[in-house]
Each structure stands twice: as C-alpha cells, then as structure tokens.
Design a protein around this motif. Structure first.
Motif, short mmCIF file in Angstrom:
data_model
loop_
_atom_site.label_atom_id
_atom_site.label_comp_id
_atom_site.label_asym_id
_atom_site.label_seq_id
_atom_site.Cartn_x
_atom_site.Cartn_y
_atom_site.Cartn_z
N ASP A 172 0.80 -1.23 0.00
CA ASP A 172 0.00 0.00 0.00
C ASP A 172 0.84 1.29 0.00
O ASP A 172 0.58 2.18 -0.81
CB ASP A 172 -0.97 0.00 1.18
CG ASP A 172 -2.12 -0.98 0.98
OD1 ASP A 172 -2.44 -1.26 -0.19
OD2 ASP A 172 -2.69 -1.45 1.96
N PRO A 442 -5.80 3.64 5.26
CA PRO A 442 -6.83 2.77 4.65
C PRO A 442 -7.90 2.38 5.65
O PRO A 442 -8.12 1.20 5.95
CB PRO A 442 -6.00 1.55 4.18
CG PRO A 442 -4.85 1.50 5.13
CD PRO A 442 -4.52 2.93 5.47
N ALA A 554 -5.45 -2.49 -3.11
CA ALA A 554 -4.32 -1.78 -3.70
C ALA A 554 -4.58 -1.50 -5.18
O ALA A 554 -4.18 -0.45 -5.70
CB ALA A 554 -3.04 -2.60 -3.52
#
Length: 604
Positions: A172, A442, A554
């Motif tokens: 990420d 996230p 992702a």
C-alpha cells in the motif's frame, strides 16, 4: 464442525447442512457482496427524499438552511455498503446471532480480526507518516538519478527499488507514493504511455508484499489461522518470491519491448532518458530529514521485534500499537512546533492584538524546490505531499468596520455544522501533517474486513465451509502435493478477483484449509499442508495483479491515483497486461514451493 475425521469429511452429505433457506440466503448475500466490490453502483436519491432529509436536518439544527438548489446525491453500493446491508439483513432475518457477530469480530480458530486489523493500521500509520517526510520520494528520485541516461538501467533500478520497498513497508505505501512518482517521472521524461513503468511497479509491489507477515493483511490472516511464526512464514515464501521476481523481470522487458515495436507508437522503455534533475533538486524532496531518520529506525525496530517475539506468542498488537502511538506523538509535536514558529514569525498585523494576528497556513514537510519551474513543482506533488492551500475564510476582525445597518442584521441560527466547522478547520491548520496522514490511512479497509470475517463466519456456521473442505479433501486425495500447491495457487488467484478482493478470498480459503487440516483421526501429509498453505500465501498476494482492479484494494487505489494524474487504464488492458505476468510469477513461485516442501519434509 472442527474435529471431523477425514473419512467423515469425505462422506458428509452436503445437502444435510446447506439445503436450508438460511444457508442459501447467506451464500447469495455473500455472492452479492463480492459482486459489489467488482461492480460498484451509484443509485441516485429521488429529489423529494433529498428535500425531506434536508428539511429534517435544518429543523434539528444540524445544518443551516440553504436556498440554493440541492445537488443530486447517490447511494453508493460498494465494498462497504453492500456487505453491511447483507449482515444487517441476516441479523434481522434471524440467520446470524450475537455469537456469529462476536466470532467474526473477535475471532475464532486462531483467526483474530481485531488483532490483525490493529497490527495493520498501526504499521500503515508508521509507513504513511514516513512517506510524508518525503523519504520514499527522495529514494525514488535518488534511484532514478543513479540510472543515468540509460532507459533500460533506470527501469531495472526502479523495479528493484519497488521490490525492496514492498518487502519492508508493504504494497500500500509503495502504491501510494510510487504511482504518483511514476506519473510525474514519465511525464517529465516524455514517456508516453507509461504502461511499462506503472505495470512493473504494480507487479513488483504486490509480489514483494508476500515476504513479511506485516506487509499485507492477507499474510496476517494466514499466520494467525495456522499459528505460523513470522520467521517461519518468511523463510517459506522468500525463495518463491525471489524466483518469481527474477523470472518476471525478463518477461517485462520482452512484453513491453514487443509492444513498443509496433510503430508509430513510441518505445515504452526508451533507450535514453533525461530526467533533468540536479542533485540539489533530488535532496530537496526529502523535506523532513529528522522525521525520516526517526521513522525509519522506528519501523525497522518494530519489524525486528515482530519477528523476534512471533515465536513466543506475544499478541502482535502489543508490538505495533505503541510504536504507532510514538510516531503519532512525534507528528503532533512536529506540527505544533511548526505552527507556533510560523505564528511567532508572522507577528500581529497593524491594528490587531496578538489574539487576532493572522496565522498563515502551516507547511509541514514541504520545502520550496529551487530551480524548478512552476509546472514541474505542481507535478511533483505526489501523494506524500500535504496540500497547504485552504478555502476563503471569514475575517472576524473586519466586523468592526461594517456599517451599523449590517451589524444589526440578525445572525443565522447556530447549527451543529457551524459549530463543528471552525473547530475542524483550526485542527486541520494546526496539525496538517497528522490530518493528511489520517486522510490517507486505509480506514475503509477496517469495516470491509470485519464484515467479510462475519460473512465467512456465517458460511462456516451454516455448513458451506464444511462443504468446500469436503471438495478440497476429495481433490487432495486424487492429486497429492502437486494438486495442493497448483490447485490452491489457481483457486486463490481466481478468488481474489471474484471473492471480495484478496482479503475476502484469503479469509474464506483459510477457513477451508483449517477444517481440512484439522480433520480428526487421519494425519494430513505435512508436505500437502504446507504446500497448500504457502500456495495460498503466494496466490493472495500475486492474485492482486491478475484480471480485475478489485482483486485487491491496492488495485482500486492504484487506478484512482492514476486517474487523478490523468492516466487512464482500462479494465481490459489491466487483464491483458497482467495475465502473462501473474501466470509466470505463480508458475515459478509454485514450482519452487513444491521443491521446498519436498526438501523440508524429506524422509517423512
């Protein structure tokens, strides 16, 4: 259901446990939840409902009254709303009970969602904070400068750089920073289209995330489900990763050279590249050197401690949450000292006292890039840079000069929004770095992961996982080790695309392997067990670059960043380019894995 013997598992009648309406409804809603990840929809809200809702909010003093026409709003049917609606519907129908919810959140059978998500979000904060210092951008430009004018050498250096970065910090952060960097780099270098560079970065980041347990939440699910130490996990997957990354590199060169030979298209990997950056400009990208050093040491120590204590049963959140808090405190201190320094340096304006002095927006971790024109300066605003511009604000000090008639105008009613907005604005100005990092975390992954845990727990409770384990046991009985590695590698890659990203696929397949491996009176061949387990690890990571963007979060993030930079990758192009890359990576990785399990368990 755990504890069934292998014979009992193979002889189980699937219709006895999954033929009820509750089981069928759960499977259908699980399927719809996965479809929403692949094909999210926006449903417009009728304007009548918008007016009613706005009127209610005004009456409750939550938002101020507005006479401007209401904008069209939509209900987003995506990877959060549809699974949430599915869980709520199953609760309302009496299919799920409190125990199902608790097991899906707290965990069972070695899978501990709370522990996993705490570890993931903690390391994500450290990585994103480290990125906000400009370290990743600086390293990327430094690596690019070492490539000289050779396009092939520069392509190689960046491929290795993304592999190494992905191993250390996970996919990420590499997607966040590396994608924006490549968008700028290819534009400045005149490389159009940037296909070779962005696809090689995406594959490298997702291949590298398989090495450390902490690099991907799917790895955390597997290590927790099968009580695998961090060191043992890394030892089993590092050789397949190295073999896959080495074999994928020449494939990338051949693949993109073949595409570049189709005239009149320009070469995708030019022979010569002039990026036009001086060493001073490269150094200027590292905007917080002390923060970069502090964050790097903190991250490396945290990863080292994780590996060291993974064999003694210490909960991973106890290792990762304290360093994340330390990094947060450091960022708060950095923002506060920067804010105070700017406030003191600005001084009060004429006619104002100290309390009314104007405070310019703080610019944490941003330095002017001398010698770079304005267009390049804007292009270099990659994801780690923090926006410093703010919208127009009401200058309260100017109220003293208003005419008396205007002063007498009744003030608008106080609402919750008008009370909160100034507070949020002041916090954002005072702590812009922390605010920016929080925006990039996230966080959406947390409800999605928990909802998938709950749905899979429901499938397990209602017999579906038992049925899938029965099918898997029958497959293994006929194919052995090769079938375990090849079958699980294929299933995991495909399920990433059609089972709620690689997280949903890993949760479901890990449950299946758990039930199969824990079958009571017949010992499972350790070669078969390890082969299936680590093939799932490879597939859950390599599956991110297969057929659809939604194979991983992702991938969705990668597409979004590229769109923001004016680069549009179609779904068909994503599948066509990634298909040969993922096939080679999985074939090579699984071949090495088969050799590993035979060597490790020889003589057994």
């Amino acid at each position: 259901m755990e504890g069934l013997s292998m014979d009992q598992l193979l002889a189980t009648d699937p219709h006895a446990s999954v033929g009820s309406w509750k089981a069928i409804l759960t499977l259908v809603l699980f399927f719809l939840s996965n479809v929403a990840v692949i094909l999210p929809l926006r449903v417009p809200i009728p304007i009548v409902l918008l007016h009613i809702g706005h009127h209610i909010l005004v009456l409750l003093r939550i938002v101020p009254d507005s006479h401007t026409p209401l904008k069209t709003r939509h209900v987003h049917l995506n990877f959060i709303t549809v699974p949430l609606a599915s869980v709520l519907l199953l609760l309302a129908a009496g299919v799920f009970d409190g125990k199902t919810l608790r097991d899906g959140i707290v965990g069972t059978s070695g899978i501990q969602p709370l522990n996993i998500m705490a570890l993931f979000i903690s390391l994500a904060y450290i990585s994103i904070s480290l990125d906000a210092t400009g370290l990743f951008r600086f390293l990327a430009f430094w690596v690019a400068s070492k490539g000289g004018s050779s396009g092939r050498k520069l392509f190689t250096y960046l491929y290795i750089f993304f592999l190494v970065s992905g191993v250390v910090v996970g996919n990420d952060p590499v997607i966040l920073s590396g994608t924006a960097f490549l968008a700028y780099f290819t534009r400045v270098a005149g490389i159009t289209p940037p296909t070779a560079w962005i696809f090689s970065q995406f594959a490298a980041a997702n291949m590298a995330s398989v090495v450390l347990v902490s690099s991907n939440p799917t790895n955390l699910v597997l290590s927790g489900a099968f009580s695998v130490s961090f060191l043992s996990y890394a030892a089993h997957v590092v050789l397949p990763f190295l073999a896959a990354s080495v074999c994928v590199y020449p494939l990338l060169l051949v693949l993109f050279r073949a595409r570049s030979s189709q005239l009149p298209q320009p070469p995708l990997i030019p022979k010569r590249i002039d990026i036009g950056l001086s060493q001073a400009e490269v150094r200027a990208t590292l905007v917080d050197q002390r923060g970069a050093i502090f964050g790097s040491v903190l991250l490396l120590v945290t990863l080292g401690v994780l590996v060291g204590v993974s064999t003694i049963g210490v909960p991973v959140w106890e290792v990762t949450v304290p360093p994340a808090v330390i990094m947060l405190l450091r960022d708060l201190h950095y923002d506060w000292t920067t804010h105070r320094a700017k406030k003191c340096s600005s001084g009060p304006s004429p006619g104002q006292d100290d309390s009314e002095s104007s405070i310019p927006p703080a610019e944490p971790r941003i330095q002017a890039h001398t010698g770079i024109d304005q267009e390049q300066h804007e292009l270099r605003e990659v994801s780690s840079r923090i926006p410093t511009s703010s919208g127009p604000e009401l200058d309260l000090s100017s109220a003293v000069s208003l005419p008396v008639s205007l002063k007498a105008t009744p003030a608008p009613p106080v609402t919750l929004l008008t009370l909160i907005s100034p507070v949020v604005s002041r916090i954002t100005k005072t702590f812009p770095t922390v605010t920016h990092i929080a925006e990039r975390l996230p966080v959406a992954l947390l409800p999605f992961a928990f909802l998938m845990f709950i749905l899979v727990q429901g499938l397990s409770t209602l017999g579906w996982v038992e049925l899938f384990a029965r099918w898997w046991a029958a497959w293994i009985a006929r194919t052995g080790v090769l079938g375990a590695v090849g079958g699980m590698g294929l299933l995991s890659c495909l399920f990433c695309n059609f089972c709620g990203t690689n997280i949903g696929a890993t949760i479901l397949l890990a449950r299946v392997l758990q039930l199969w491996a824990d079958a009571g009176d017949v010992d499972v061949d350790p070669r078969t067990r390890d082969g299936a387990l680590y093939a799932l690890a490879l597939g859950s990571n390599f599956g991110a670059f297969t057929l659809t963007f939604s194979a991983s979060l992702a991938g969705l993030l990668w597409r979004q960043i590229l769109r923001q930079k004016g680069i549009h990758v179609r779904g068909q192009q994503f599948a066509l380019v990634n298909a040969p890359i993922s096939v080679v990576a999985m074939l090579v990785g699984c071949a090495v894995l088969v050799g590993e399990v035979y060597v490790e368990h020889r003589g057994e």
